[in-house]
Design an enzyme around this catalytic site. Structure first.
Site, mmCIF file in Angstrom:
data_model
loop_
_atom_site.group_PDB
_atom_site.id
_atom_site.type_symbol
_atom_site.label_atom_id
_atom_site.label_comp_id
_atom_site.label_asym_id
_atom_site.label_seq_id
_atom_site.Cartn_x
_atom_site.Cartn_y
_atom_site.Cartn_z
ATOM 1 N N ARG A 212 -4.643 -10.248 13.341
ATOM 2 C CA ARG A 212 -4.626 -8.988 12.584
ATOM 3 C C ARG A 212 -5.437 -9.114 11.298
ATOM 4 N NH1 ARG A 212 0.971 -8.947 13.852
ATOM 5 N NH2 ARG A 212 1.747 -8.817 11.720
ATOM 6 N N ARG B 157 9.380 -11.605 6.628
ATOM 7 C CA ARG B 157 10.102 -10.386 7.024
ATOM 8 C C ARG B 157 11.093 -10.678 8.150
ATOM 9 N NH1 ARG B 157 5.280 -5.953 7.332
ATOM 10 N NH2 ARG B 157 4.898 -6.996 9.320
ATOM 11 N N LYS C 126 0.821 -1.223 0.000
ATOM 12 C CA LYS C 126 0.000 0.000 0.000
ATOM 13 C C LYS C 126 0.854 1.273 0.000
ATOM 14 C CE LYS C 126 -2.181 0.493 3.840
ATOM 15 N NZ LYS C 126 -2.124 1.583 4.800
ATOM 16 N N ARG D 122 -10.895 4.689 9.484
ATOM 17 C CA ARG D 122 -10.749 3.407 10.162
ATOM 18 C C ARG D 122 -12.070 2.796 10.581
ATOM 19 N NH1 ARG D 122 -5.016 3.100 12.686
ATOM 20 N NH2 ARG D 122 -6.028 3.018 14.711
ATOM 21 N N ARG E 263 10.058 -9.959 13.617
ATOM 22 C CA ARG E 263 9.430 -9.110 14.634
ATOM 23 C C ARG E 263 8.586 -9.989 15.538
ATOM 24 N NH1 ARG E 263 9.119 -3.666 12.196
ATOM 25 N NH2 ARG E 263 9.962 -3.988 10.138
#
Ligand SMILES: [Zn+2]
Length: 214
Positions: A167, A123, A14, A89, A156
């Protein structure tokens, strides 16, 4: 003057797509994430507030995000268009936003959950210098070792399958009603984000009859 909203889950590219569009069309990229980072880095009152919230393990709530975006838009020079990234949001914010600003369209980047998982779980971060790695696109020369400083690479803490599943569920729950509101009032361009970065960008431009990327 063009005004857009871009939506997409983490891993959808994004921010990259918003920047490409903004740079080429001379739009302001108004990113909620960047606004908060700027405030933390420059030790503003808002930055201190955000730091306290994060340190307590909470997420920044929708009202705080809204006040920051409103302030930024109030300061905006209306000779220039913009692309908003990370807002609205919730449904109330979406209704308000559409009534207040004459939005040209909404870009909705779509990525299947499996691909989000594949991208996010790949990641890595250097534990010493903080450099980002990606085991799909940007591998270190030596496994688990930072190319720059030799530090150890690690995922992470919240990039694990369980936390990511939460999420993902939250994102879908939050986004579906927003897309429905946008579709009622505005043009929503839903773009397949599994493609390569230039192809995703080209697809966005086609939807809005914009010039092709240079
Ligand atoms: Zn390093």
């Amino acid at each position: 003057m063009r005004k857009y909203v871009i939506m997409g889950i983490q891993g959808s590219g994004k921010g990259t797509q918003a920047k490409l569009l903004a740079d080429d069309l001379n739009l302001e990229h108004i990113s909620v994430g960047d606004l908060f980072r700027w405030n933390v880095q420059h030790r503003t009152k808002l930055g201190a507030q955000v730091k306290r919230i994060m340190a307590a393990g909470h997420l920044v709530d929708d009202d705080l995000v809204e006040s920051v975006v409103r302030r930024r838009l109030d300061d905006h020079d209306w000779n220039f268009g913009f692309i908003v990234d990370g807002f609205p949001r919730n449904a109330r914010q979406a209704e308000f936003f559409l009534e207040s600003y004459d939005i040209d369209g909404v870009i909705n980047l779509e990525l299947p959950d499996e691909e989000v998982q594949r991208r996010v779980l790949a990641r890595r971060l250097c534990t010493q210098c903080g450099l980002d790695y990606n085991l799909i696109a940007y591998r270190p020369k030596v496994e688990d070792v930072c190319d720059v400083c030799g530090g150890r690479l690690a995922a992470r803490e919240d990039d694990n399958p369980e936390a990511l599943a939460v999420r993902l569920a939250e994102y879908h729950e939050q986004t579906k009603p927003l897309i429905a509101i946008f579709q009622r009032k505005e043009f929503v361009a839903t773009v397949d984000a599994t493609a390569a970065v230039p192809d995703v960008q080209a697809a966005i431009r086609t939807h809005f009859n914009l010039m092709r990327p240079r």
